[in-house]
Each structure stands twice: as C-alpha cells, then as structure tokens.
Design an enzyme around this catalytic site. Structure first.
Site, PDB file in Angstrom:
ATOM      1  N   VAL A   5     -10.100   3.848   2.847  1.00  0.00           N
ATOM      2  CA  VAL A   5      -9.255   2.796   3.441  1.00  0.00           C
ATOM      3  C   VAL A   5      -8.910   1.734   2.397  1.00  0.00           C
ATOM      4  O   VAL A   5      -7.738   1.367   2.217  1.00  0.00           O
ATOM      5  CB  VAL A   5      -9.962   2.153   4.657  1.00  0.00           C
ATOM      6  CG1 VAL A   5      -9.182   0.954   5.163  1.00  0.00           C
ATOM      7  CG2 VAL A   5     -10.158   3.171   5.769  1.00  0.00           C
ATOM      8  N   TYR A  18     -18.898 -10.646  -6.456  1.00  0.00           N
ATOM      9  CA  TYR A  18     -18.624 -11.590  -5.371  1.00  0.00           C
ATOM     10  C   TYR A  18     -18.208 -12.975  -5.894  1.00  0.00           C
ATOM     11  O   TYR A  18     -17.550 -13.722  -5.186  1.00  0.00           O
ATOM     12  CB  TYR A  18     -19.838 -11.697  -4.439  1.00  0.00           C
ATOM     13  CG  TYR A  18     -19.971 -10.462  -3.574  1.00  0.00           C
ATOM     14  CD1 TYR A  18     -19.153 -10.277  -2.477  1.00  0.00           C
ATOM     15  CD2 TYR A  18     -20.876  -9.450  -3.899  1.00  0.00           C
ATOM     16  CE1 TYR A  18     -19.237  -9.133  -1.694  1.00  0.00           C
ATOM     17  CE2 TYR A  18     -20.972  -8.304  -3.123  1.00  0.00           C
ATOM     18  CZ  TYR A  18     -20.151  -8.155  -2.030  1.00  0.00           C
ATOM     19  OH  TYR A  18     -20.227  -7.020  -1.264  1.00  0.00           O
ATOM     20  N   GLN A  58     -16.361   7.132  10.777  1.00  0.00           N
ATOM     21  CA  GLN A  58     -16.784   8.049  11.844  1.00  0.00           C
ATOM     22  C   GLN A  58     -16.900   9.473  11.313  1.00  0.00           C
ATOM     23  O   GLN A  58     -16.041   9.926  10.568  1.00  0.00           O
ATOM     24  CB  GLN A  58     -15.728   8.088  12.960  1.00  0.00           C
ATOM     25  CG  GLN A  58     -15.577   6.804  13.725  1.00  0.00           C
ATOM     26  CD  GLN A  58     -14.218   6.757  14.402  1.00  0.00           C
ATOM     27  OE1 GLN A  58     -13.277   6.187  13.877  1.00  0.00           O
ATOM     28  NE2 GLN A  58     -14.106   7.381  15.566  1.00  0.00           N
ATOM     29  N   ALA A  84     -11.466  -4.435   8.465  1.00  0.00           N
ATOM     30  CA  ALA A  84     -11.044  -3.132   8.993  1.00  0.00           C
ATOM     31  C   ALA A  84     -12.242  -2.286   9.403  1.00  0.00           C
ATOM     32  O   ALA A  84     -12.107  -1.346  10.187  1.00  0.00           O
ATOM     33  CB  ALA A  84     -10.210  -2.374   7.958  1.00  0.00           C
ATOM     34  N   THR A  86      -7.952  -5.761  12.035  1.00  0.00           N
ATOM     35  CA  THR A  86      -6.725  -4.956  12.179  1.00  0.00           C
ATOM     36  C   THR A  86      -6.492  -4.543  13.633  1.00  0.00           C
ATOM     37  O   THR A  86      -5.359  -4.267  14.023  1.00  0.00           O
ATOM     38  CB  THR A  86      -6.779  -3.688  11.301  1.00  0.00           C
ATOM     39  OG1 THR A  86      -8.041  -3.056  11.511  1.00  0.00           O
ATOM     40  CG2 THR A  86      -6.609  -4.025   9.834  1.00  0.00           C
ATOM     41  N   THR A 138      -0.914   0.596  18.139  1.00  0.00           N
ATOM     42  CA  THR A 138       0.445   0.248  18.542  1.00  0.00           C
ATOM     43  C   THR A 138       1.460   1.076  17.754  1.00  0.00           C
ATOM     44  O   THR A 138       2.428   1.608  18.320  1.00  0.00           O
ATOM     45  CB  THR A 138       0.675  -1.268  18.343  1.00  0.00           C
ATOM     46  OG1 THR A 138      -0.206  -1.972  19.230  1.00  0.00           O
ATOM     47  CG2 THR A 138       2.107  -1.673  18.624  1.00  0.00           C
ATOM     48  N   HIS A 191       9.668  -1.199  21.681  1.00  0.00           N
ATOM     49  CA  HIS A 191       8.804  -2.379  21.755  1.00  0.00           C
ATOM     50  C   HIS A 191       7.676  -2.051  22.728  1.00  0.00           C
ATOM     51  O   HIS A 191       7.751  -2.353  23.917  1.00  0.00           O
ATOM     52  CB  HIS A 191       9.607  -3.599  22.215  1.00  0.00           C
ATOM     53  CG  HIS A 191      10.868  -3.755  21.407  1.00  0.00           C
ATOM     54  ND1 HIS A 191      10.846  -4.138  20.088  1.00  0.00           N
ATOM     55  CD2 HIS A 191      12.170  -3.516  21.714  1.00  0.00           C
ATOM     56  CE1 HIS A 191      12.081  -4.142  19.614  1.00  0.00           C
ATOM     57  NE2 HIS A 191      12.899  -3.762  20.584  1.00  0.00           N
ATOM     58  N   HIS A 206     -10.160  -2.001  19.837  1.00  0.00           N
ATOM     59  CA  HIS A 206      -9.709  -0.897  18.980  1.00  0.00           C
ATOM     60  C   HIS A 206     -10.761   0.197  19.135  1.00  0.00           C
ATOM     61  O   HIS A 206     -11.723   0.285  18.380  1.00  0.00           O
ATOM     62  CB  HIS A 206      -9.602  -1.346  17.514  1.00  0.00           C
ATOM     63  CG  HIS A 206      -9.350  -0.198  16.581  1.00  0.00           C
ATOM     64  ND1 HIS A 206      -8.259   0.630  16.678  1.00  0.00           N
ATOM     65  CD2 HIS A 206     -10.068   0.276  15.530  1.00  0.00           C
ATOM     66  CE1 HIS A 206      -8.309   1.552  15.734  1.00  0.00           C
ATOM     67  NE2 HIS A 206      -9.405   1.365  15.033  1.00  0.00           N
ATOM     68  N   THR A 220      -9.546   8.585   8.434  1.00  0.00           N
ATOM     69  CA  THR A 220      -8.147   8.141   8.482  1.00  0.00           C
ATOM     70  C   THR A 220      -8.036   6.977   7.505  1.00  0.00           C
ATOM     71  O   THR A 220      -8.986   6.216   7.349  1.00  0.00           O
ATOM     72  CB  THR A 220      -7.721   7.663   9.886  1.00  0.00           C
ATOM     73  OG1 THR A 220      -8.350   6.405  10.144  1.00  0.00           O
ATOM     74  CG2 THR A 220      -8.115   8.640  10.968  1.00  0.00           C
TER      75      THR A 220
HETATM   76  P1  NAD Z   1     -15.462   5.309   2.694  1.00  0.00           P
HETATM   77  O1  NAD Z   1     -16.840   5.842   2.803  1.00  0.00           O
HETATM   78  O2  NAD Z   1     -14.417   6.125   2.050  1.00  0.00           O
HETATM   79  O3  NAD Z   1     -15.493   3.900   1.933  1.00  0.00           O
HETATM   80  C1  NAD Z   1     -16.447   2.927   2.196  1.00  0.00           C
HETATM   81  C2  NAD Z   1     -16.752   2.250   0.888  1.00  0.00           C
HETATM   82  O4  NAD Z   1     -17.648   1.166   1.154  1.00  0.00           O
HETATM   83  C3  NAD Z   1     -17.451   3.167  -0.141  1.00  0.00           C
HETATM   84  O5  NAD Z   1     -16.715   3.151  -1.348  1.00  0.00           O
HETATM   85  C4  NAD Z   1     -18.833   2.566  -0.281  1.00  0.00           C
HETATM   86  O6  NAD Z   1     -19.373   2.724  -1.586  1.00  0.00           O
HETATM   87  C5  NAD Z   1     -18.559   1.106   0.069  1.00  0.00           C
HETATM   88  N1  NAD Z   1     -19.750   0.382   0.499  1.00  0.00           N
HETATM   89  C6  NAD Z   1     -20.658   0.738   1.424  1.00  0.00           C
HETATM   90  N2  NAD Z   1     -21.607  -0.209   1.551  1.00  0.00           N
HETATM   91  C7  NAD Z   1     -21.261  -1.199   0.702  1.00  0.00           C
HETATM   92  C8  NAD Z   1     -21.827  -2.448   0.389  1.00  0.00           C
HETATM   93  N3  NAD Z   1     -22.954  -2.881   0.964  1.00  0.00           N
HETATM   94  N4  NAD Z   1     -21.211  -3.215  -0.534  1.00  0.00           N
HETATM   95  C9  NAD Z   1     -20.078  -2.798  -1.144  1.00  0.00           C
HETATM   96  N5  NAD Z   1     -19.492  -1.612  -0.880  1.00  0.00           N
HETATM   97  C10 NAD Z   1     -20.078  -0.825   0.037  1.00  0.00           C
HETATM   98  O7  NAD Z   1     -15.033   4.899   4.178  1.00  0.00           O
HETATM   99  P2  NAD Z   1     -13.533   4.648   4.677  1.00  0.00           P
HETATM  100  O8  NAD Z   1     -12.989   5.918   5.190  1.00  0.00           O
HETATM  101  O9  NAD Z   1     -12.803   3.890   3.638  1.00  0.00           O
HETATM  102  O10 NAD Z   1     -13.801   3.715   5.951  1.00  0.00           O
HETATM  103  C11 NAD Z   1     -14.238   2.383   5.782  1.00  0.00           C
HETATM  104  C12 NAD Z   1     -14.339   1.696   7.133  1.00  0.00           C
HETATM  105  O11 NAD Z   1     -13.027   1.521   7.682  1.00  0.00           O
HETATM  106  C13 NAD Z   1     -15.128   2.497   8.189  1.00  0.00           C
HETATM  107  O12 NAD Z   1     -15.937   1.635   8.948  1.00  0.00           O
HETATM  108  C14 NAD Z   1     -14.041   3.098   9.059  1.00  0.00           C
HETATM  109  O13 NAD Z   1     -14.474   3.402  10.369  1.00  0.00           O
HETATM  110  C15 NAD Z   1     -13.045   1.964   9.043  1.00  0.00           C
HETATM  111  N6  NAD Z   1     -11.687   2.315   9.470  1.00  0.00           N
HETATM  112  C16 NAD Z   1     -11.074   1.402  10.243  1.00  0.00           C
HETATM  113  C17 NAD Z   1      -9.799   1.657  10.725  1.00  0.00           C
HETATM  114  C18 NAD Z   1      -9.127   0.633  11.592  1.00  0.00           C
HETATM  115  O14 NAD Z   1      -8.043   0.876  12.164  1.00  0.00           O
HETATM  116  N7  NAD Z   1      -9.706  -0.540  11.728  1.00  0.00           N
HETATM  117  C19 NAD Z   1      -9.152   2.871  10.390  1.00  0.00           C
HETATM  118  C20 NAD Z   1      -9.810   3.752   9.555  1.00  0.00           C
HETATM  119  C21 NAD Z   1     -11.115   3.475   9.109  1.00  0.00           C
END
Ligand code: NAD
Length: 300
Positions: free
Chosen positions: A12, A65, A82, A118, A143, A149, A168, A175, A223
C-alpha cells in the site's frame, strides 16, 4: 514545506508513493520509514531515478522518525494485511500494538501536522492514533469508505454504461463488512438512482462491492492500488486546500466512522449530517456498534 513521511512501505505504502512521485509539484520531499531498512534504501534510490522521468524535483529518502518533525502529512500504512478469508477486524490486536508504537515515535519528533491512516481496521486504527497522538481529531483522517465508494461507482458504471464522473453514489459506515450504500442519496446525473437501476441490481452491486477486497486478496494476496490512489487524493486535497468532500473515516459521536467530510489544509474542516432513511439509519447504527465493540475489545 510540502513534505510527506510514509510509515510502512509495503504494497500500500509504495503504491501511494509511486503516485506521489509521478504528480508534478504536489510534494517536495518524501521520506520513507519501515522496519525493513534495506527495502526503503533500495526504494528511495529506485524512486529518485523514477522522478527524473517527470523532472519534478522531488527529494526521496529513507529516513527515521526524526524526519516527521516538520512534515505536513504522515501517512501510516504499516502493519499486517488480511490473509485469505480474514476480515479487517481480525487484524485488530496485532495492528493496534504496531500503530501505537509508530504514533508515539511520530509525536516524539515534535510533529504537528496531519496523520492519514490506511492500516486496517482503519476506523479503529484512527482512534488509536488519535488517543496516542493527542492531535486534534480533525487532524487524524482514515481512508474509510473512499475506496468502497469508488468500487460501487465502478460496478454501477459497468452495469449501466455511464461515466463514473456522473455516478453520485456513496458508501458510508465502517470500512468493513458492515459498510452500506446510501441509495436514497445517490443519483445518476440528476436522476435518483432508484429510477434508473432496479432494487435487485442495487442489492447485487452493494454486496459485490463489499466483497471485492476478499476477491482481490484471493487472487493476489493483498489490495493496494485503489487505496494508494485514495491516499493520493487525500494528500492533494490537504496540500492544495481543496475543500473537497470525501467519504473518509472522521470523528463522529466519539468514534471514527466514514461520513462525507470536507477536506482541506486543516484536515477535516467539517462532517456533513445526512438524513438517512429508516433502513439506512439502522445500518449506520449497526456500523457504529461494530466499531464501538471493536474498540471496547481492545480495552478489555
Ligand atoms: P505489507 O505487508 O505489504 O506492508 C506493511 C509494511 O509495514 C511492511 O513493509 C512492514 O515492514 C512495515 N511494518 C510493519 N511493522 C512496522 C513497524 N512497527 N514500523 C515500521 N514499519 C512496519 O502490507 P500492505 O499490503 O501494504 O498493507 C498495509 C496495511 O494497509 C494493512 O493493514 C492492510 O490491511 C491495509 N489496507 C488498507 C486498505 C484501506 O482501504 N484502508 C486497503 C488495503 C490495505
């Protein structure tokens, strides 16, 4: 300053950053933070070369940071995603710990900007960020149902062959599995949607949209592009003070839940009150309960 820090540079995070890099003039500096240091060192180099394609003068680096202190926006996309068949709420405990630690580190830097979230379950994670950061609640934005939507607009557009720009339609609430379409407020052009699409087709489309994440995860394991674009749209809305209305996870009645909110340089400038039908009101209240229960489960 136009500086964005991204914490969590996986599927993401990097889909989002790659959109940022290809948008001329939107940001001047992008800082990547991830527990996998080698990955972000490589990504920062790779993206720096990519930015030359558009000659858009953006600095990209792997940071820490400390870099958050003068950032306009910090985007949190770190944490577990997930697995096949898992719901977003199944991620709650392990992502809570990660998001708490990350938020503490961000705030130690002296950060005073806007945090976009996110990480799932996104409504609950917004609450965690808000509680730990103590930022004003309008400066923490999830998000939410922006992506839901867009998914419902896409499905409707495929069904009735009308450009998504003229559709619309809105998905609100959690979510997650209790999200719902607000058909009473949806129109195609100016025409109420129920005059154009049958109730049966609307039901099918609503269910399909709700299940799309599961379907994509079954195919590719995650995703990322959709939410990456949503984060980009939010970033643009904030940095350009657009006052655009987006269905984001916003503070409503003591929790974070998706409602249409006006987004500009101060984050959430206002959240609209919608007059739902009785059935939609029930669905909205159900979503609220789902989120409240999830938050309570963390406090037990
Ligand atoms: P991913 O595993 O590809 O990436 C997660 C990243 O976080 C990794 O690079 C990992 O090294 C890093 N990470 C983990 N713990 C950490 C920490 N303590 N400090 C710094 N970095 C850390 O996962 P992803 O597919 O990118 O998904 C990320 C999140 O986004 C998930 O929770 C997923 O469910 C969520 N997501 C949200 C939406 C939405 O619509 N809100 C859509 C898709 C995914």
């Amino acid at each position: 300053m136009r500086k964005v820090v991204v914490v969590g540079c996986g599927n993401v995070g990097m889909a989002y950053v790659s959109n940022l890099v290809s948008t001329k003039g939107l940001v001047k500096e992008i800082v990547l933070i991830d527990k996998d240091r080698d990955k972000i060192l490589g990504d920062a180099m790779d993206l720096s070369h990519a930015s030359v394609v558009y000659n858009n003068n953006v600095t990209i680096k792997a940071g820490t940071y400390k870099d958050c202190f003068n950032a306009d926006i910090v985007v949190i996309t770190a944490g577990f995603n997930q697995e096949k068949g898992q719901s977003r709420l199944d991620l709650i405990s392990k992502n809570k710990r990660i998001i708490e630690d990350i938020t503490r580190e961000i705030m130690i830097s002296g950060f005073d900007g806007i945090i976009l979230v996110a990480t799932n379950p996104v409504d609950v994670m917004c609450q965690v960020v808000k509680n730990v950061s103590n930022l004003n609640s309008n400066r923490v934005i999830g998000t939410g149902t922006m992506l839901d939507t867009d998914r419902i607009k896409y499905l409707l557009s495929q069904k009735i062959k009308v450009n998504t720009e003229n559709i619309h339609a809105y998905v609100l609430g959690e979510h997650g599995d209790s999200s719902f379409a607000v058909w009473s407020r949806s129109t195609i052009g100016m025409v109420p949607i129920k005059e154009t699409v049958s109730d049966e087709d609307l039901d099918i489309i609503e269910t399909e949209a709700r299940n799309l994440a599961y379907k994509i995860i079954k195919y590719k394991g995650y995703t990322n592009y959709g939410v990456g674009m949503c984060l980009h749209k939010l970033t643009k809305a904030i940095l350009n003070d657009e006052n655009v209305v987006l269905n984001v996870s916003s503070p409503v009645d003591g929790i974070y839940i998706s409602m249409p909110s006006v987004i500009g340089k101060d984050g959430i400038k206002g959240t609209m009150k919608i007059e739902f039908t009785a059935e939609e009101e029930l669905k909205f209240n159900n979503s609220k309960e789902v989120i409240k229960e999830a938050i309570n489960s963390l406090e037990e």
